[in-house]
Design a protein around this motif. Structure first.
Motif, PDB file in Angstrom:
ATOM      1  N   TRP A   1       0.854  -1.193   0.000  1.00  0.00           N
ATOM      2  CA  TRP A   1       0.000   0.000   0.000  1.00  0.00           C
ATOM      3  C   TRP A   1       0.887   1.239   0.000  1.00  0.00           C
ATOM      4  O   TRP A   1       2.031   1.201   0.455  1.00  0.00           O
ATOM      5  CB  TRP A   1      -0.957   0.024   1.205  1.00  0.00           C
ATOM      6  CG  TRP A   1      -0.271   0.027   2.544  1.00  0.00           C
ATOM      7  CD1 TRP A   1       0.110  -1.073   3.277  1.00  0.00           C
ATOM      8  CD2 TRP A   1       0.149   1.175   3.294  1.00  0.00           C
ATOM      9  NE1 TRP A   1       0.733  -0.679   4.432  1.00  0.00           N
ATOM     10  CE2 TRP A   1       0.766   0.690   4.472  1.00  0.00           C
ATOM     11  CE3 TRP A   1       0.049   2.541   3.094  1.00  0.00           C
ATOM     12  CZ2 TRP A   1       1.293   1.537   5.441  1.00  0.00           C
ATOM     13  CZ3 TRP A   1       0.580   3.400   4.047  1.00  0.00           C
ATOM     14  CH2 TRP A   1       1.189   2.893   5.211  1.00  0.00           C
ATOM     15  N   GLY A   2       0.349   2.323  -0.538  1.00  0.00           N
ATOM     16  CA  GLY A   2       1.107   3.564  -0.571  1.00  0.00           C
ATOM     17  C   GLY A   2       0.172   4.761  -0.550  1.00  0.00           C
ATOM     18  O   GLY A   2      -0.992   4.654  -0.925  1.00  0.00           O
ATOM     19  N   VAL A   3       0.708   5.893  -0.115  1.00  0.00           N
ATOM     20  CA  VAL A   3      -0.037   7.148  -0.085  1.00  0.00           C
ATOM     21  C   VAL A   3       0.795   8.209  -0.796  1.00  0.00           C
ATOM     22  O   VAL A   3       2.008   8.307  -0.574  1.00  0.00           O
ATOM     23  CB  VAL A   3      -0.349   7.587   1.361  1.00  0.00           C
ATOM     24  CG1 VAL A   3      -0.978   8.973   1.389  1.00  0.00           C
ATOM     25  CG2 VAL A   3      -1.270   6.569   2.030  1.00  0.00           C
ATOM     26  N   GLY A   4       0.135   8.988  -1.658  1.00  0.00           N
ATOM     27  CA  GLY A   4       0.800  10.073  -2.370  1.00  0.00           C
ATOM     28  C   GLY A   4       0.155  11.405  -2.031  1.00  0.00           C
ATOM     29  O   GLY A   4      -1.058  11.469  -1.805  1.00  0.00           O
TER      30      GLY A   4
ATOM     31  N   HIS B   1      -0.028   8.784  -8.934  1.00  0.00           N
ATOM     32  CA  HIS B   1       1.278   8.290  -9.384  1.00  0.00           C
ATOM     33  C   HIS B   1       2.255   8.195  -8.206  1.00  0.00           C
ATOM     34  O   HIS B   1       3.028   7.226  -8.108  1.00  0.00           O
ATOM     35  CB  HIS B   1       1.840   9.218 -10.462  1.00  0.00           C
ATOM     36  CG  HIS B   1       1.216   9.031 -11.811  1.00  0.00           C
ATOM     37  ND1 HIS B   1       1.797   9.492 -12.968  1.00  0.00           N
ATOM     38  CD2 HIS B   1       0.054   8.441 -12.198  1.00  0.00           C
ATOM     39  CE1 HIS B   1       1.030   9.188 -14.006  1.00  0.00           C
ATOM     40  NE2 HIS B   1      -0.042   8.563 -13.553  1.00  0.00           N
ATOM     41  N   ARG B   2       2.222   9.183  -7.331  1.00  0.00           N
ATOM     42  CA  ARG B   2       3.120   9.137  -6.162  1.00  0.00           C
ATOM     43  C   ARG B   2       2.740   8.011  -5.208  1.00  0.00           C
ATOM     44  O   ARG B   2       3.621   7.401  -4.584  1.00  0.00           O
ATOM     45  CB  ARG B   2       3.096  10.493  -5.449  1.00  0.00           C
ATOM     46  CG  ARG B   2       3.824  11.575  -6.220  1.00  0.00           C
ATOM     47  CD  ARG B   2       3.730  12.947  -5.563  1.00  0.00           C
ATOM     48  NE  ARG B   2       4.516  13.924  -6.313  1.00  0.00           N
ATOM     49  CZ  ARG B   2       4.516  15.230  -6.071  1.00  0.00           C
ATOM     50  NH1 ARG B   2       3.762  15.730  -5.089  1.00  0.00           N
ATOM     51  NH2 ARG B   2       5.255  16.052  -6.808  1.00  0.00           N
ATOM     52  N   ALA B   3       1.445   7.744  -5.083  1.00  0.00           N
ATOM     53  CA  ALA B   3       1.018   6.611  -4.258  1.00  0.00           C
ATOM     54  C   ALA B   3       1.518   5.301  -4.859  1.00  0.00           C
ATOM     55  O   ALA B   3       1.976   4.400  -4.130  1.00  0.00           O
ATOM     56  CB  ALA B   3      -0.503   6.596  -4.133  1.00  0.00           C
ATOM     57  N   LEU B   4       1.454   5.184  -6.181  1.00  0.00           N
ATOM     58  CA  LEU B   4       1.979   3.993  -6.855  1.00  0.00           C
ATOM     59  C   LEU B   4       3.489   3.886  -6.666  1.00  0.00           C
ATOM     60  O   LEU B   4       4.032   2.791  -6.458  1.00  0.00           O
ATOM     61  CB  LEU B   4       1.622   4.026  -8.340  1.00  0.00           C
ATOM     62  CG  LEU B   4       0.131   3.826  -8.666  1.00  0.00           C
ATOM     63  CD1 LEU B   4      -0.163   4.268 -10.097  1.00  0.00           C
ATOM     64  CD2 LEU B   4      -0.284   2.377  -8.448  1.00  0.00           C
ATOM     65  N   ASP B   5       4.180   5.030  -6.731  1.00  0.00           N
ATOM     66  CA  ASP B   5       5.631   5.044  -6.494  1.00  0.00           C
ATOM     67  C   ASP B   5       5.976   4.505  -5.111  1.00  0.00           C
ATOM     68  O   ASP B   5       7.056   3.934  -4.904  1.00  0.00           O
ATOM     69  CB  ASP B   5       6.181   6.472  -6.588  1.00  0.00           C
ATOM     70  CG  ASP B   5       6.235   7.007  -8.005  1.00  0.00           C
ATOM     71  OD1 ASP B   5       6.151   6.215  -8.967  1.00  0.00           O
ATOM     72  OD2 ASP B   5       6.345   8.250  -8.162  1.00  0.00           O
ATOM     73  N   ALA B   6       5.071   4.712  -4.151  1.00  0.00           N
ATOM     74  CA  ALA B   6       5.337   4.334  -2.755  1.00  0.00           C
ATOM     75  C   ALA B   6       5.101   2.843  -2.481  1.00  0.00           C
ATOM     76  O   ALA B   6       5.418   2.365  -1.390  1.00  0.00           O
ATOM     77  CB  ALA B   6       4.462   5.166  -1.817  1.00  0.00           C
TER      78      ALA B   6
ATOM     79  N   TYR C   1       0.995   5.334 -16.405  1.00  0.00           N
ATOM     80  CA  TYR C   1       1.977   5.206 -15.325  1.00  0.00           C
ATOM     81  C   TYR C   1       2.950   4.084 -15.676  1.00  0.00           C
ATOM     82  O   TYR C   1       2.557   2.916 -15.748  1.00  0.00           O
ATOM     83  CB  TYR C   1       1.291   4.908 -13.994  1.00  0.00           C
ATOM     84  CG  TYR C   1       2.260   4.659 -12.855  1.00  0.00           C
ATOM     85  CD1 TYR C   1       2.881   5.713 -12.200  1.00  0.00           C
ATOM     86  CD2 TYR C   1       2.591   3.359 -12.469  1.00  0.00           C
ATOM     87  CE1 TYR C   1       3.785   5.498 -11.179  1.00  0.00           C
ATOM     88  CE2 TYR C   1       3.497   3.129 -11.440  1.00  0.00           C
ATOM     89  CZ  TYR C   1       4.100   4.201 -10.803  1.00  0.00           C
ATOM     90  OH  TYR C   1       5.013   3.984  -9.788  1.00  0.00           O
ATOM     91  N   CYS C   2       4.191   4.454 -15.927  1.00  0.00           N
ATOM     92  CA  CYS C   2       5.270   3.483 -16.179  1.00  0.00           C
ATOM     93  C   CYS C   2       4.907   2.471 -17.268  1.00  0.00           C
ATOM     94  O   CYS C   2       5.359   1.316 -17.214  1.00  0.00           O
ATOM     95  CB  CYS C   2       5.642   2.763 -14.881  1.00  0.00           C
ATOM     96  SG  CYS C   2       6.366   3.833 -13.627  1.00  0.00           S
ATOM     97  N   GLY C   3       4.091   2.889 -18.221  1.00  0.00           N
ATOM     98  CA  GLY C   3       3.751   2.001 -19.323  1.00  0.00           C
ATOM     99  C   GLY C   3       2.805   0.866 -18.974  1.00  0.00           C
ATOM    100  O   GLY C   3       2.580  -0.028 -19.799  1.00  0.00           O
ATOM    101  N   LEU C   4       2.208   0.899 -17.778  1.00  0.00           N
ATOM    102  CA  LEU C   4       1.339  -0.196 -17.352  1.00  0.00           C
ATOM    103  C   LEU C   4      -0.060  -0.050 -17.956  1.00  0.00           C
ATOM    104  O   LEU C   4      -0.546   1.057 -18.154  1.00  0.00           O
ATOM    105  CB  LEU C   4       1.205  -0.208 -15.824  1.00  0.00           C
ATOM    106  CG  LEU C   4       2.479  -0.410 -15.011  1.00  0.00           C
ATOM    107  CD1 LEU C   4       2.148  -0.372 -13.524  1.00  0.00           C
ATOM    108  CD2 LEU C   4       3.144  -1.729 -15.376  1.00  0.00           C
TER     109      LEU C   4
END
Length: 200
Positions: free
Chosen positions: A68-71, A92-97, A115-118
């Motif tokens: 899990w992530g939070v942006g 995108h920042r949440a995905l980065d996390a 996002y990152c080609g996904l």
């Protein structure tokens, strides 16, 4: 019951944001990856849950999720790039996390950027349809509410503890009376009168 996944046989992250319509504060987003066979009858769109229930479920989500992530995107960034772009950037920042890289993304609403080609899919009312999006909405909402409660201690006159930065009558009355703070979004119509905040 909410669906466990949209994509077959891919590691899928669900995303949602909170605070898009607020006059003050950052916009927050959550990203959650659950096991492919995950079930939880208590998860739902964060707006359908009480504050106490959301906070309890936040801990369940953190425990059960594979990642899990939070942006976060600040008011200054919102004013610079607009709230739509800021909401997507927060996701995108949440995905980065995330500690686990997703292979696909599902997003609440109807707007997103690659996002990152996904592969990704936008789903209107997705937070009421898919577990990972519902969980992301709960993470975004609870983390943002905690943040607004902190800001409320610094600026109690705006009632951010109660309104979380949304445009209530009390919030707008306080803006008229005290002006704006560094946390207000200057690109917004803060008084609801069609005028932007640079007139203060």
């Amino acid at each position: 019951m909410l669906a466990s996944h949209f994509y077959e046989d891919l590691i899928e992250a669900g995303c949602d944001e909170a605070g898009r319509g607020c006059l003050a504060g950052s916009v927050y987003a959550g990203a959650v990856i659950f096991p492919p066979d995950y079930t939880n009858d208590e998860l739902n769109d964060s707006k359908q849950l009480s504050e106490k229930r959301r906070n309890a479920l936040r801990e369940v989500i953190k425990r059960d999720a594979l990642a899990w992530g939070v942006g976060i995107v600040t008011p200054e960034e919102i004013d610079r790039i607009n709230i739509l772009n800021a909401s997507i950037l927060a996701m995108h920042r949440a995905l980065d996390a995330l500690s686990l890289r997703p292979q696909a993304v599902i997003v609440d609403g109807n707007r997103f950027k690659p996002y990152c080609g996904l592969p990704y899919t936008t789903i209107v009312k997705g937070d009421a349809k898919y577990l990972s999006i519902a969980a992301a909405s709960i993470l975004a909402k609870t983390c943002r509410d905690d943040y607004m409660a902190e800001l409320a201690r610094e600026y109690p006159q705006y009632d951010w503890q109660g309104n979380k930065g949304y445009p209530t009558a009390r919030h707008r009355d306080a803006i008229r009376r005290y002006g704006i703070t560094p946390y207000h979004r200057r690109s917004y119509n803060l008084l609801g009168d069609g005028q932007l905040s640079f007139d203060f």
